[in-house]
Design a protein around this motif. Structure first.
Motif, PDB file in Angstrom:
ATOM      1  N   ARG A 193      -8.999  -4.620  13.775  1.00  0.00           N
ATOM      2  CA  ARG A 193      -9.916  -3.736  14.459  1.00  0.00           C
ATOM      3  C   ARG A 193     -11.341  -3.945  13.957  1.00  0.00           C
ATOM      4  N   GLU A 194     -11.444  -4.201  12.675  1.00  0.00           N
ATOM      5  CA  GLU A 194     -12.756  -4.467  12.086  1.00  0.00           C
ATOM      6  C   GLU A 194     -13.414  -5.678  12.753  1.00  0.00           C
ATOM      7  N   ASN A 195     -12.611  -6.708  13.030  1.00  0.00           N
ATOM      8  CA  ASN A 195     -13.134  -7.920  13.667  1.00  0.00           C
ATOM      9  C   ASN A 195     -13.693  -7.643  15.053  1.00  0.00           C
ATOM     10  N   ILE A 196     -13.018  -6.809  15.821  1.00  0.00           N
ATOM     11  CA  ILE A 196     -13.495  -6.570  17.190  1.00  0.00           C
ATOM     12  C   ILE A 196     -14.703  -5.644  17.215  1.00  0.00           C
ATOM     13  N   GLU A 197     -14.794  -4.731  16.281  1.00  0.00           N
ATOM     14  CA  GLU A 197     -15.951  -3.849  16.243  1.00  0.00           C
ATOM     15  C   GLU A 197     -17.231  -4.633  15.962  1.00  0.00           C
ATOM     16  N   LYS A 198     -17.123  -5.761  15.269  1.00  0.00           N
ATOM     17  CA  LYS A 198     -18.279  -6.621  15.023  1.00  0.00           C
ATOM     18  C   LYS A 198     -18.762  -7.284  16.313  1.00  0.00           C
ATOM     19  N   LEU A 199     -17.917  -7.308  17.340  1.00  0.00           N
ATOM     20  CA  LEU A 199     -18.278  -7.931  18.617  1.00  0.00           C
ATOM     21  C   LEU A 199     -18.914  -6.942  19.596  1.00  0.00           C
ATOM     22  N   ASN A 200     -19.038  -5.679  19.217  1.00  0.00           N
ATOM     23  CA  ASN A 200     -19.577  -4.667  20.121  1.00  0.00           C
ATOM     24  C   ASN A 200     -20.952  -5.023  20.673  1.00  0.00           C
ATOM     25  N   ASP A 201     -21.851  -5.511  19.811  1.00  0.00           N
ATOM     26  CA  ASP A 201     -23.195  -5.858  20.278  1.00  0.00           C
ATOM     27  C   ASP A 201     -23.154  -6.978  21.304  1.00  0.00           C
ATOM     28  N   VAL A 202     -22.296  -7.971  21.063  1.00  0.00           N
ATOM     29  CA  VAL A 202     -22.157  -9.079  22.013  1.00  0.00           C
ATOM     30  C   VAL A 202     -21.624  -8.553  23.340  1.00  0.00           C
ATOM     31  N   MET A 203     -20.649  -7.649  23.281  1.00  0.00           N
ATOM     32  CA  MET A 203     -20.068  -7.108  24.512  1.00  0.00           C
ATOM     33  C   MET A 203     -21.078  -6.246  25.267  1.00  0.00           C
ATOM     34  N   ASP A 204     -21.991  -5.603  24.554  1.00  0.00           N
ATOM     35  CA  ASP A 204     -23.008  -4.772  25.204  1.00  0.00           C
ATOM     36  C   ASP A 204     -24.003  -5.601  26.007  1.00  0.00           C
ATOM     37  N   ILE A 205     -24.336  -6.795  25.524  1.00  0.00           N
ATOM     38  CA  ILE A 205     -25.379  -7.586  26.186  1.00  0.00           C
ATOM     39  C   ILE A 205     -24.841  -8.669  27.109  1.00  0.00           C
ATOM     40  N   THR A 206     -23.542  -8.885  27.117  1.00  0.00           N
ATOM     41  CA  THR A 206     -22.974  -9.936  27.949  1.00  0.00           C
ATOM     42  C   THR A 206     -22.969  -9.508  29.411  1.00  0.00           C
ATOM     43  N   ASN A 207     -23.195 -10.457  30.288  1.00  0.00           N
ATOM     44  CA  ASN A 207     -23.091 -10.191  31.721  1.00  0.00           C
ATOM     45  C   ASN A 207     -21.613 -10.269  32.080  1.00  0.00           C
ATOM     46  N   HIS A 208     -21.014  -9.157  32.463  1.00  0.00           N
ATOM     47  CA  HIS A 208     -19.563  -9.086  32.613  1.00  0.00           C
ATOM     48  C   HIS A 208     -19.044  -9.473  33.993  1.00  0.00           C
ATOM     49  N   LEU A 209     -19.872  -9.450  34.997  1.00  0.00           N
ATOM     50  CA  LEU A 209     -19.499  -9.872  36.341  1.00  0.00           C
ATOM     51  C   LEU A 209     -18.262  -9.158  36.897  1.00  0.00           C
ATOM     52  N   ASN A 210     -17.989  -7.959  36.414  1.00  0.00           N
ATOM     53  CA  ASN A 210     -16.858  -7.198  36.938  1.00  0.00           C
ATOM     54  C   ASN A 210     -17.231  -6.534  38.252  1.00  0.00           C
ATOM     55  N   ASP A 211     -16.254  -6.383  39.121  1.00  0.00           N
ATOM     56  CA  ASP A 211     -16.433  -5.629  40.353  1.00  0.00           C
ATOM     57  C   ASP A 211     -16.347  -4.153  39.977  1.00  0.00           C
ATOM     58  N   CYS A 212     -17.480  -3.469  39.946  1.00  0.00           N
ATOM     59  CA  CYS A 212     -17.546  -2.087  39.427  1.00  0.00           C
ATOM     60  C   CYS A 212     -16.686  -1.098  40.208  1.00  0.00           C
ATOM     61  N   ASP A 213     -16.330  -1.431  41.446  1.00  0.00           N
ATOM     62  CA  ASP A 213     -15.443  -0.547  42.208  1.00  0.00           C
ATOM     63  C   ASP A 213     -13.995  -0.685  41.739  1.00  0.00           C
ATOM     64  N   VAL A 214     -13.696  -1.771  41.045  1.00  0.00           N
ATOM     65  CA  VAL A 214     -12.333  -2.067  40.631  1.00  0.00           C
ATOM     66  C   VAL A 214     -12.120  -1.803  39.143  1.00  0.00           C
ATOM     67  N   ARG A 215     -13.093  -2.225  38.325  1.00  0.00           N
ATOM     68  CA  ARG A 215     -12.940  -2.096  36.873  1.00  0.00           C
ATOM     69  C   ARG A 215     -14.302  -1.855  36.224  1.00  0.00           C
ATOM     70  N   GLN A 216     -14.281  -1.045  35.171  1.00  0.00           N
ATOM     71  CA  GLN A 216     -15.519  -0.734  34.475  1.00  0.00           C
ATOM     72  C   GLN A 216     -15.460  -1.119  32.995  1.00  0.00           C
ATOM     73  N   ASP A 217     -14.498  -1.934  32.613  1.00  0.00           N
ATOM     74  CA  ASP A 217     -14.423  -2.367  31.226  1.00  0.00           C
ATOM     75  C   ASP A 217     -15.453  -3.461  30.960  1.00  0.00           C
ATOM     76  N   GLN A 218     -15.644  -3.770  29.697  1.00  0.00           N
ATOM     77  CA  GLN A 218     -16.503  -4.875  29.294  1.00  0.00           C
ATOM     78  C   GLN A 218     -15.586  -5.936  28.704  1.00  0.00           C
ATOM     79  N   ILE A 219     -15.805  -7.182  29.083  1.00  0.00           N
ATOM     80  CA  ILE A 219     -14.873  -8.241  28.680  1.00  0.00           C
ATOM     81  C   ILE A 219     -15.594  -9.365  27.946  1.00  0.00           C
ATOM     82  N   LEU A 220     -14.815 -10.049  27.126  1.00  0.00           N
ATOM     83  CA  LEU A 220     -15.312 -11.186  26.363  1.00  0.00           C
ATOM     84  C   LEU A 220     -14.158 -12.171  26.208  1.00  0.00           C
TER      85      LEU A 220
END
Length: 196
Positions: free
Chosen positions: A1-28
């Motif tokens: 869990r510690e490892n993934i929490e270090k990726l939070n900043d990257v996940m915040d700034i990444t362009n996720h290209l998700n279809d917002c009507d279908v999913r609202q998660d952030q992916i990496l």
């Protein structure tokens, strides 16, 4: 869990290209090759989880899983983060596209090429072991043609360390909203192959 929490900043700034009507998660996308001993980009624990998921086809063969064969394992897994604000969901869907080109049209059929080969979905939850903040995976019973659609489903709590495997071509599922203080994390690998 510690490892993934270090990726939070990257996940915040990444362009996720998700279809917002279908999913609202952030992916990496996470690959073993992204990690190196010198920089430890993802951390040993997260890379261990990726290796675990990528080893699923070996176990499917070992235990004679009969619904599919001839497995291909992608080099990457997908890390998904659902914010705990009650707004991040993923609507009901199948992970494999079962529609024909006639049903979809040529352009949409080509866009779905990554989804047509999926036979097994493997999800490893990277949350706290005492998780109680929603975000359940709701799975629906498979129905044959002409059978009534399952509208109730079964909810699976995404507690840390839980591994879920299901047939990508048959199991409809959705992710319910999370709430509380901690984001919901899931590491997913879609195993490609041939349906039996």
């Amino acid at each position: 869990r510690e490892n993934i929490e270090k990726l939070n900043d990257v996940m915040d700034i990444t362009n996720h290209l998700n279809d917002c009507d279908v999913r609202q998660d952030q992916i990496l996308s996470i690959r073993e090759s992204d990690h190196c001993a010198e920089h430890g980009v993802h951390g040993d624990a997260l890379i261990h989880c990726v290796k675990l998921l990528r080893g699923i086809p070996f176990l499917l063969n070992k235990f004679d899983y009969a619904a599919s064969h001839s497995y291909l394992v992608p080099k990457q897994c997908q890390l998904a983060r659902y914010k705990p604000d009650g707004s991040s969901i993923y609507v009901r869907h199948l992970d494999r596209c079962n529609l024909s080109m006639n049903d979809m049209g040529v352009v949409e059929f080509l866009r779905a090429s990554d989804h047509r080969g999926r036979v097994v979905t493997a999800i490893l939850y990277l949350n706290k072991s005492d998780w109680d903040s929603g975000g359940e995976l709701r799975v629906f019973n498979h129905r044959e043609e002409g059978e009534e659609r399952d509208e109730k489903g079964i909810d699976i709590i995404p507690t840390g360390g839980k591994l879920i495997l299901f047939d990508s071509s048959k199991v409809e599922h959705q992710v319910l909203a999370s709430h509380g203080n901690d984001p919901r994390y899931a590491l997913t690998c879609w195993v490609n192959g041939i349906l039996t």
